[in-house]
Each structure stands twice: as structure tokens, then as C-alpha cells.
Design a protein around this motif. Structure first.
Motif, PDB file in Angstrom:
ATOM      1  N   ARG A  14      24.583  -2.622  -4.320  1.00 11.26           N
ATOM      2  CA  ARG A  14      24.515  -2.489  -5.756  1.00 11.26           C
ATOM      3  C   ARG A  14      23.057  -1.928  -6.244  1.00 11.26           C
ATOM      4  O   ARG A  14      22.889  -1.631  -7.167  1.00 11.26           O
ATOM      5  N   ASP A  15      22.258  -1.420  -5.247  1.00  9.72           N
ATOM      6  CA  ASP A  15      21.276  -0.747  -5.526  1.00  9.72           C
ATOM      7  C   ASP A  15      21.414   0.665  -5.431  1.00  9.72           C
ATOM      8  O   ASP A  15      20.775   1.506  -4.807  1.00  9.72           O
ATOM      9  N   ASN A  16      22.151   1.330  -6.389  1.00  9.95           N
ATOM     10  CA  ASN A  16      22.512   2.776  -6.433  1.00  9.95           C
ATOM     11  C   ASN A  16      22.853   3.017  -7.704  1.00  9.95           C
ATOM     12  O   ASN A  16      23.313   2.401  -8.732  1.00  9.95           O
ATOM     13  N   TYR A  17      23.000   4.464  -7.893  1.00 10.94           N
ATOM     14  CA  TYR A  17      22.779   4.997  -9.291  1.00 10.94           C
ATOM     15  C   TYR A  17      24.088   6.135  -9.478  1.00 10.94           C
ATOM     16  O   TYR A  17      24.466   6.415  -8.308  1.00 10.94           O
ATOM     17  N   PRO A  18      24.513   6.451 -10.492  1.00 10.40           N
ATOM     18  CA  PRO A  18      25.724   7.462 -10.885  1.00 10.40           C
ATOM     19  C   PRO A  18      25.461   8.573  -9.845  1.00 10.40           C
ATOM     20  O   PRO A  18      26.447   9.166  -9.135  1.00 10.40           O
ATOM     21  N   ALA A  19      24.073   9.143  -9.763  1.00 11.95           N
ATOM     22  CA  ALA A  19      23.942  10.535  -9.025  1.00 11.95           C
ATOM     23  C   ALA A  19      24.244  10.137  -7.685  1.00 11.95           C
ATOM     24  O   ALA A  19      24.820  10.710  -6.848  1.00 11.95           O
ATOM     25  N   ASP A  20      23.879   8.855  -7.049  1.00 16.34           N
ATOM     26  CA  ASP A  20      24.239   8.487  -5.741  1.00 16.34           C
ATOM     27  C   ASP A  20      25.819   8.214  -5.456  1.00 16.34           C
ATOM     28  O   ASP A  20      26.145   8.899  -4.352  1.00 16.34           O
ATOM     29  N   ARG A  21      26.202   7.708  -6.479  1.00 16.60           N
ATOM     30  CA  ARG A  21      27.611   7.324  -6.272  1.00 16.60           C
ATOM     31  C   ARG A  21      28.470   8.697  -6.377  1.00 16.60           C
ATOM     32  O   ARG A  21      29.489   9.196  -5.474  1.00 16.60           O
ATOM     33  N   ALA A  22      27.733   9.791  -7.062  1.00 15.28           N
ATOM     34  CA  ALA A  22      28.679  10.779  -7.114  1.00 15.28           C
ATOM     35  C   ALA A  22      28.578  11.672  -5.822  1.00 15.28           C
ATOM     36  O   ALA A  22      29.836  12.043  -5.398  1.00 15.28           O
ATOM     37  N   LEU A  23      27.445  11.688  -5.365  1.00 16.20           N
ATOM     38  CA  LEU A  23      27.365  12.395  -4.040  1.00 16.20           C
ATOM     39  C   LEU A  23      27.967  11.673  -2.999  1.00 16.20           C
ATOM     40  O   LEU A  23      28.793  12.064  -2.222  1.00 16.20           O
ATOM     41  N   GLY A  24      28.118  10.112  -3.153  1.00 14.30           N
ATOM     42  CA  GLY A  24      28.790   9.601  -2.138  1.00 14.30           C
ATOM     43  C   GLY A  24      30.218   9.663  -2.208  1.00 14.30           C
ATOM     44  O   GLY A  24      30.963   9.810  -1.020  1.00 14.30           O
ATOM     45  N   ASP A  25      30.805   9.839  -3.394  1.00 12.91           N
ATOM     46  CA  ASP A  25      32.176  10.228  -3.650  1.00 12.91           C
ATOM     47  C   ASP A  25      32.604  11.627  -3.054  1.00 12.91           C
ATOM     48  O   ASP A  25      33.779  11.906  -2.608  1.00 12.91           O
ATOM     49  N   THR A  26      31.792  12.485  -3.407  1.00 13.68           N
ATOM     50  CA  THR A  26      32.026  13.943  -3.146  1.00 13.68           C
ATOM     51  C   THR A  26      32.035  13.850  -1.346  1.00 13.68           C
ATOM     52  O   THR A  26      33.027  14.585  -0.675  1.00 13.68           O
ATOM     53  N   ILE A  27      31.359  13.365  -0.699  1.00 14.44           N
ATOM     54  CA  ILE A  27      31.310  13.315   0.770  1.00 14.44           C
ATOM     55  C   ILE A  27      32.471  12.516   1.317  1.00 14.44           C
ATOM     56  O   ILE A  27      33.168  12.776   2.189  1.00 14.44           O
ATOM     57  N   ALA A  28      32.868  11.379   0.761  1.00 14.07           N
ATOM     58  CA  ALA A  28      34.174  10.711   0.948  1.00 14.07           C
ATOM     59  C   ALA A  28      35.296  11.582   0.551  1.00 14.07           C
ATOM     60  O   ALA A  28      36.183  11.367   1.339  1.00 14.07           O
ATOM     61  N   ALA A  29      35.227  12.504  -0.308  1.00  9.77           N
ATOM     62  CA  ALA A  29      36.500  13.301  -0.406  1.00  9.77           C
ATOM     63  C   ALA A  29      36.687  14.140   0.556  1.00  9.77           C
ATOM     64  O   ALA A  29      37.695  14.523   1.085  1.00  9.77           O
ATOM     65  N   HIS A  30      35.811  14.494   1.471  1.00  6.83           N
ATOM     66  CA  HIS A  30      35.744  15.329   2.618  1.00  6.83           C
ATOM     67  C   HIS A  30      36.101  14.387   3.771  1.00  6.83           C
ATOM     68  O   HIS A  30      36.709  14.876   5.046  1.00  6.83           O
ATOM     69  N   VAL A  31      35.464  13.289   3.816  1.00  3.53           N
ATOM     70  CA  VAL A  31      35.534  12.345   4.802  1.00  3.53           C
ATOM     71  C   VAL A  31      35.908  11.064   4.387  1.00  3.53           C
ATOM     72  O   VAL A  31      35.329  10.090   4.089  1.00  3.53           O
ATOM     73  N   PRO A  32      37.504  10.824   4.252  1.00  2.49           N
ATOM     74  CA  PRO A  32      37.685   9.656   3.414  1.00  2.49           C
ATOM     75  C   PRO A  32      37.346   8.287   4.231  1.00  2.49           C
ATOM     76  O   PRO A  32      37.451   7.161   3.627  1.00  2.49           O
ATOM     77  N   THR A  36       0.640  -1.363   0.082  1.00  2.00           N
ATOM     78  CA  THR A  36       0.226   0.021  -0.166  1.00  2.00           C
ATOM     79  C   THR A  36       0.981   1.180   0.149  1.00  2.00           C
ATOM     80  O   THR A  36       1.913   1.341   0.711  1.00  2.00           O
ATOM     81  N   VAL A  37       0.412   2.229  -0.697  1.00  2.00           N
ATOM     82  CA  VAL A  37       1.467   3.442  -1.004  1.00  2.00           C
ATOM     83  C   VAL A  37       0.359   4.577  -0.274  1.00  2.00           C
ATOM     84  O   VAL A  37      -0.655   4.691  -0.591  1.00  2.00           O
ATOM     85  N   GLU A  38       1.149   5.277   0.577  1.00  2.00           N
ATOM     86  CA  GLU A  38       0.377   6.440   0.922  1.00  2.00           C
ATOM     87  C   GLU A  38       0.336   7.416   0.135  1.00  2.00           C
ATOM     88  O   GLU A  38       1.159   7.857  -0.783  1.00  2.00           O
ATOM     89  N   PRO A  39      -0.791   8.141  -0.019  1.00  2.00           N
ATOM     90  CA  PRO A  39      -0.992   9.073  -0.767  1.00  2.00           C
ATOM     91  C   PRO A  39       0.144  10.476  -0.790  1.00  2.00           C
ATOM     92  O   PRO A  39       0.706  10.793   0.237  1.00  2.00           O
ATOM     93  N   GLY A  40       0.652  10.858  -1.844  1.00  2.00           N
ATOM     94  CA  GLY A  40       1.852  11.915  -1.991  1.00  2.00           C
ATOM     95  C   GLY A  40       3.155  11.231  -1.901  1.00  2.00           C
ATOM     96  O   GLY A  40       4.043  11.997  -2.129  1.00  2.00           O
ATOM     97  N   LEU A  41       3.253  10.029  -1.934  1.00  2.00           N
ATOM     98  CA  LEU A  41       4.665   9.508  -1.879  1.00  2.00           C
ATOM     99  C   LEU A  41       5.104   8.824  -3.380  1.00  2.00           C
ATOM    100  O   LEU A  41       3.992   8.380  -4.208  1.00  2.00           O
ATOM    101  N   PRO A  42       6.128   9.260  -3.711  1.00  2.00           N
ATOM    102  CA  PRO A  42       6.531   8.859  -5.205  1.00  2.00           C
ATOM    103  C   PRO A  42       6.445   7.349  -5.321  1.00  2.00           C
ATOM    104  O   PRO A  42       6.800   6.346  -4.467  1.00  2.00           O
ATOM    105  N   THR A  43       6.163   6.872  -6.352  1.00  2.00           N
ATOM    106  CA  THR A  43       6.032   5.349  -6.917  1.00  2.00           C
ATOM    107  C   THR A  43       6.967   5.240  -7.957  1.00  2.00           C
ATOM    108  O   THR A  43       7.047   3.669  -8.186  1.00  2.00           O
ATOM    109  N   GLU A  44       7.344   6.112  -8.453  1.00  2.00           N
ATOM    110  CA  GLU A  44       8.660   5.706  -9.515  1.00  2.00           C
ATOM    111  C   GLU A  44      10.297   6.061  -8.907  1.00  2.00           C
ATOM    112  O   GLU A  44      10.099   7.173  -8.244  1.00  2.00           O
ATOM    113  N   ILE A  45      10.925   5.421  -9.521  1.00  2.00           N
ATOM    114  CA  ILE A  45      12.281   5.964  -9.099  1.00  2.00           C
ATOM    115  C   ILE A  45      12.990   6.570  -9.901  1.00  2.00           C
ATOM    116  O   ILE A  45      13.126   6.697 -11.098  1.00  2.00           O
ATOM    117  N   ASP A  46      13.484   8.009  -9.288  1.00  2.00           N
ATOM    118  CA  ASP A  46      14.221   8.943 -10.326  1.00  2.00           C
ATOM    119  C   ASP A  46      15.813   8.763  -9.883  1.00  2.00           C
ATOM    120  O   ASP A  46      16.256   9.264  -8.909  1.00  2.00           O
TER     121      ASP A  46
END
Length: 276
Positions: free
Chosen positions: A32-50, A5-15
Motif C-alpha cells: 500500500r506504500d505506492n502512489y499513482p505515478a508508481d502504479r502507472a509505471l507498474g501497469d505499463t510494465i505489466a501490459a508488456h509482461v502480464p 542518519t541521512v547521508e549528504p546528498g540523499l533526498p529527505t522528502e518523498i516526491d
């Protein structure tokens, strides 16, 4: 089985074009359930906090210790895990049901990718029960009033409310303390509250860069001090050793970098409180 069941107003498609906090965390944990945008942010944060990936694993390790404590020492067999993220090894139901096969767990998340994986990856032990509610913690009543919660965790038995690495996505204006209080008010006496929370107490400058990176990607990120994290346990009695660095909360004999880490090696406060 997990509830679809999906609550009203919540997204149903993965962006996949924008990063999502659950998928960034999955990336740090080696999932393995991540995408380039997720990895890019993860790497940016890792650059500040190795050591960010080690910190994520330390937080995950705490979850296992907390669940084992709750089942083996506190006698808790009902779990409400909110902001569970993408399923990976050592999920709450796996740890709990390894000790008590009849343990019951309800997971809650607002990421549609978690919804998509819930049925396949959260099949609990045959004698226990594992369910999933697609809802947003910003509206705690949508969780508490969901029929799945009553069906799986209902009754007078105490429960464990798991808020592991989730409250940092709530600004002070969102009233995270009020949200936690609403959840606690609905829980039976003897219930326990589990929280981990990132902090700037150990390295304010590096954490400020993490906040800036997350905010620039559209993800709210609010580190809180030890006092601020402790305040979220209002209405409970803290279990020893209280609110402490995540790697020092009841460490278990083990090998590896997490087991031997210094207290300030993972920038999270962690604790468990009991509702009397």
C-alpha cells in the motif's frame, strides 16, 4: 533501532509525482506504500509482461529460501540487505530471526519512504537486532563506513550480503562488479553473496519494452544475461545449483503457482556465492 542518519546528498522528502523503483515493486507485491505515478509505471510494465506480479512474488519467495539456507545450513546470523525496498511480509530479519532469534540484520536503502517506515516496520526480535542505514549503493563506502554497520554486524563473523533485485538499476558505467567487489573485500571469510537479477534471456523483445518503459520514467534498468550475472559473483565459490532461474534455486515443497512454475516463468537469474 533503525538509524535515522541521512547521508549528504540523499533526498529527505518523498516526491510522489515521479515513480520510484521500490514503490513500483511494492505495488506489484500488493503493498500500500505506492502512489499513482508508481502504479502507472507498474501497469505499463505489466501490459508488456502480464505475469510481472507473479515474477515479483517469485523473487520474494527466493529471498525467503536463501535466508533459510544461510541460517540453517551455512550458519550465517549476520545480514547486510542492500536495496531492501519497502518492508512487507517475509522480510530478511523476520525469516532469519524465526530460525535464530539472535540474528542481526542491517537494511540499506536510499528511498525516503523506506526511511520513514523503517522504525515502525523493522522492529526485530527482542534478542536479535535490526537496524537501517539510509545510503546509496552507488557509494559502497558510505555503507561500509557507517557506524551502524560496525555496531550491528561488526566483528569477525561471516555475513550475508543480500543484493536481491537491485543491481539492474546500475548501468555498466556504474561498475556494478566493482561495487560488489568492494563489499566482498570488506566481508570476513566465509561470508556469502546473494544476487537475483532480471534478464532478457527468456524473452528479449518483452524485456526490451520493460527497459523502455522504465527508462522513459527516469529509472535506469539493465537486464543482464546468465553470464553477466555470474560475473558479479567473482571472488566467490557458487553454492549449488549455481546461477539458475530464480524459481529453480532450491525450491521448497509447497503449493501455489510459484512452487510449480516453469523455469522461465520468472525472468530472474539467482544464486549464492561463498567467499573463501
Amino acid at each position: 533501532m533503525p538509524d535515522g542518519t541521512v547521508e549528504p546528498g540523499l533526498p529527505t522528502e518523498i516526491d510522489v509525482s515521479v515513480p520510484h523503483e521500490a514503490r513500483v515493486y511494492d505495488y506489484w507485491l500488493g503493498g500500500r506504500d505506492n502512489y499513482p505515478a508508481d502504479r502507472a509505471l507498474g501497469d505499463t510494465i505489466a501490459a508488456h509482461v502480464p505475469t510481472i506480479k507473479t515474477m515479483a512474488r517469485a523473487n520474494r519467495s527466493f529471498l525467503g529460501r536463501a535466508v533459510r539456507y544461510l541460517v540453517a545450513e551455512a550458519g550465517i546470523t549476520r545480514f547486510l540487505d542492500i536495496g531492501t525496498g519497502i518492508p512487507t511480509a517475509g522480510n530478511t530479519h523476520e525469516v532469519a530471526q524465526a530460525l535464530d532469534p539472535a540474528a542481526r540484520v542491517v537494511y540499506v536503502d536510499k528511498d525516503p519512504i523506506v526511511l520513514a517506515h523503517a522504525r515502525a516496520l523493522m522492529a526485530g526480535a527482542p534478542t536479535g537486532r535490526t537496524d537501517f542505514v539510509y545510503a546509496d549503493l552507488h557509494d559502497p563506502r558510505s555503507i561500509l563506513d557507517h557506524p551502524t554497520l560496525a555496531a550491528t554486524l561488526g566483528g569477525t563473523e561471516p555475513i550475508a550480503i543480500m543484493l536481491v533485485a537491485i543491481l539492474m538499476y546500475f548501468r555498466d558505467a556504474d561498475d556494478p562488479g566493482g561495487i560488489v567487489a568492494t563489499l566482498l573485500d570488506a566481508a570476513p571469510p566465509g561470508s556469502h553473496l546473494v544476487i537475483t537479477h532480471p534478464t532478457a534471456d527468456f524473452d528479449a523483445k518483452a524485456m526490451a519494452r520493460v527497459v523502455a518503459a522504465a527508462e522513459s520514467s527516469g529509472i535506469p534498468f539493465v537486464p543482464r544475461s546468465r553470464a553477466g550475472t555470474t560475473a558479479l559473483f567473482a571472488g566467490t565459490t557458487l553454492v549449488e545449483p549455481g546461477v539458475v532461474p530464480v524459481v529453480t534455486w532450491r525450491p521448497e515443497p509447497a503449493t501455489g503457482p510459484v512452487a510449480t512454475a516453469e523455469a522461465d516463468s520468472a525472468w530472474y537469474w539467482a544464486g549464492i556465492g561463498r567467499k573463501d
